[in-house]
Enzyme design. Structure first.
Site, PDB file in Angstrom:
ATOM      1  N   HIS A  80      29.171  43.348  45.253  1.00 40.07           N
ATOM      2  CA  HIS A  80      30.379  44.074  45.220  1.00 40.07           C
ATOM      3  C   HIS A  80      31.810  42.778  45.170  1.00 40.07           C
ATOM      4  O   HIS A  80      31.910  42.560  46.647  1.00 40.07           O
ATOM      5  CB  HIS A  80      30.517  44.961  46.480  1.00 40.07           C
ATOM      6  CG  HIS A  80      31.399  46.408  46.429  1.00 40.07           C
ATOM      7  ND1 HIS A  80      31.454  47.319  45.471  1.00 40.07           N
ATOM      8  CD2 HIS A  80      32.879  45.868  47.210  1.00 40.07           C
ATOM      9  CE1 HIS A  80      32.953  47.771  45.579  1.00 40.07           C
ATOM     10  NE2 HIS A  80      33.826  47.297  46.571  1.00 40.07           N
ATOM     11  N   SER A  81      31.923  43.387  44.216  1.00 36.88           N
ATOM     12  CA  SER A  81      33.874  42.640  44.151  1.00 36.88           C
ATOM     13  C   SER A  81      33.285  41.198  44.106  1.00 36.88           C
ATOM     14  O   SER A  81      32.499  40.691  42.851  1.00 36.88           O
ATOM     15  CB  SER A  81      34.582  42.336  45.133  1.00 36.88           C
ATOM     16  OG  SER A  81      35.724  42.070  45.088  1.00 36.88           O
ATOM     17  N   MET A  82      33.774  40.076  45.390  1.00 40.82           N
ATOM     18  CA  MET A  82      33.401  38.714  44.692  1.00 40.82           C
ATOM     19  C   MET A  82      31.475  38.997  44.685  1.00 40.82           C
ATOM     20  O   MET A  82      31.286  38.018  44.507  1.00 40.82           O
ATOM     21  CB  MET A  82      33.649  38.185  46.095  1.00 40.82           C
ATOM     22  CG  MET A  82      33.103  36.473  45.619  1.00 40.82           C
ATOM     23  SD  MET A  82      33.249  35.104  47.442  1.00 40.82           S
ATOM     24  CE  MET A  82      32.516  35.878  48.514  1.00 40.82           C
ATOM     25  N   SER A 108      29.415  45.255  40.369  1.00 37.71           N
ATOM     26  CA  SER A 108      30.484  46.657  41.740  1.00 37.71           C
ATOM     27  C   SER A 108      31.523  45.730  40.892  1.00 37.71           C
ATOM     28  O   SER A 108      31.801  45.142  42.359  1.00 37.71           O
ATOM     29  CB  SER A 108      29.420  46.885  42.679  1.00 37.71           C
ATOM     30  OG  SER A 108      30.679  47.738  43.363  1.00 37.71           O
TER      31      SER A 108
END
Length: 249
Positions: A80-82, A108
Site C-alpha cells: 500500500h502506497s510506498m 494499492s
C-alpha cells in the site's frame, strides 16, 4: 496449482507504517492464504535498525527477509502506497535474480511507476511543514503526533521512507507477465484512480482496477472490504480465470 495449495501473501506497509497494520488480515483471509507482514528497518521488531533512505539497499534487505520464508508454494506481493512500489521492485528483483515472479502483484494507492509526481516532495520540507503534511494525509494518529517522542523517533522514520518513495526513479524494462491488480480510493487526494490504472502498462498479463470509497488510507478505513477484495481476486486467479475490468466496492 493443486486445489487447496497454500499461497504465501507478503504485505508491505506505507511510509512510516509497520508490519502490524496487517496483523488482523489472517482473521479475514481463508486459511490457505498465509499472510506474511514484512517489517521494514526502524520500526516494530526492527526498531533498533536505521531506516534506509535509498531504494536499492532497501530492496536487497527486503528480498533477504522474504527468502527467510522458503518459497515452496506460490507467492503474492501486496503493498500500500510506498509499499506498492516496494512490492513492484521486489517482483522485478525475483525475476532478475531467481528467474521467477509472484503469482500476482497487488498494488494499492500508489501511482504507476512511470508517472511523474504531482506534488512537492515532503521529505525536504521543514519540520513544521512536514508535520502539517503528514496530518493532512491522515493515516498517522493525531495523538501520536502530539506525543513528545514524535519528533525524535517517528518523524525520522517517516521522512526516510518518503525519501525512498519520492526519489524513486523508474527504470524501464521488460514488463512482468504475472497478473497485476490495482487498488484505489475514489476520494484519495494523493493518488488518483487514473494514476493507479497506469499500472496496467507494467505487465503483459491481465490487469484489474478495484475502486474503494475511501481516501488515501482506505486500507485502514475499511479493512474488511480490502481483505474481501484480496481474497476474491486470489481465488479468481487460482481458478484460472482472468479479465480486464474496473470494479467498485
Amino acid at each position: 496449482m493443486t486445489h487447496g495449495e497454500t499461497v504465501q501473501l507478503f504485505c508491505f506497509p506505507y511510509a512510516g507504517g509497520s508490519a502490524r497494520i496487517y496483523r488482523s488480515w489472517k482473521e479475514h483471509l481463508p486459511e490457505r492464504f498465509r499472510v506474511h507482514p514484512v517489517e521494514l528497518p526502524g520500526r516494530g521488531v526492527r526498531f533498533r535498525e536505521k531506516p534506509y533512505r535509498q531504494l536499492p539497499v532497501l530492496i536487497e534487505d527486503l528480498a533477504g527477509e522474504i527468502l527467510k520464508t522458503p518459497l515452496r508454494s506460490p507467492f503474492v506481493l501486496f503493498g500500500h502506497s510506498m509499499g506498492a512500489m516496494l512490492a513492484f521492485e521486489l517482483a522485478r528483483w525475483f525475476r532478475r535474480n531467481l528467474g521467477e515472479q509472484p503469482m500476482a502483484l497487488l498494488v494499492s494507492a500508489f501511482r504507476a511507476p512511470h508517472l511523474p509526481r504531482r506534488k512537492d516532495p515532503i521529505h525536504l520540507m521543514s519540520d513544521r511543514r512536514f508535520a502539517e503534511r503528514i496530518r493532512e494525509m491522515g493515516g498517522t494518529p493525531g495523538e501520536l503526533m502530539d506525543h513528545p517522542e514524535w519528533a525524535e523517533f517517528f518523524a525520522p522514520v517517516i521522512r526516510a521512507d518518503l525519501e525512498v518513495a519520492e526519489t524513486y526513479q523508474y527504470v524501464f524494462g521488460r514488463p512482468l507477465t504475472c497478473p497485476v491488480i490495482g487498488f484505489a480510493g475514489i476520494r484519495d487526494a494523493e493518488v488518483t484512480p487514473q494514476e493507479v490504472d497506469g499500472w496496467r502498462s507494467v505487465t503483459e498479463g491481465p490487469f484489474k482496477l478495484k475502486l474503494f470509497p475511501g481516501g488515501h488510507f482506505f486500507l485502514q478505513e475499511d479493512e474488511a472490504a480490502v481483505t474481501r477484495a484480496v481474497a476474491h481476486e486470489l481465488k479468481f486467479l487460482l481458478g484460472g480465470r482472468t479479465d480486464r475490468e474496473v470494479e467498485t466496492n
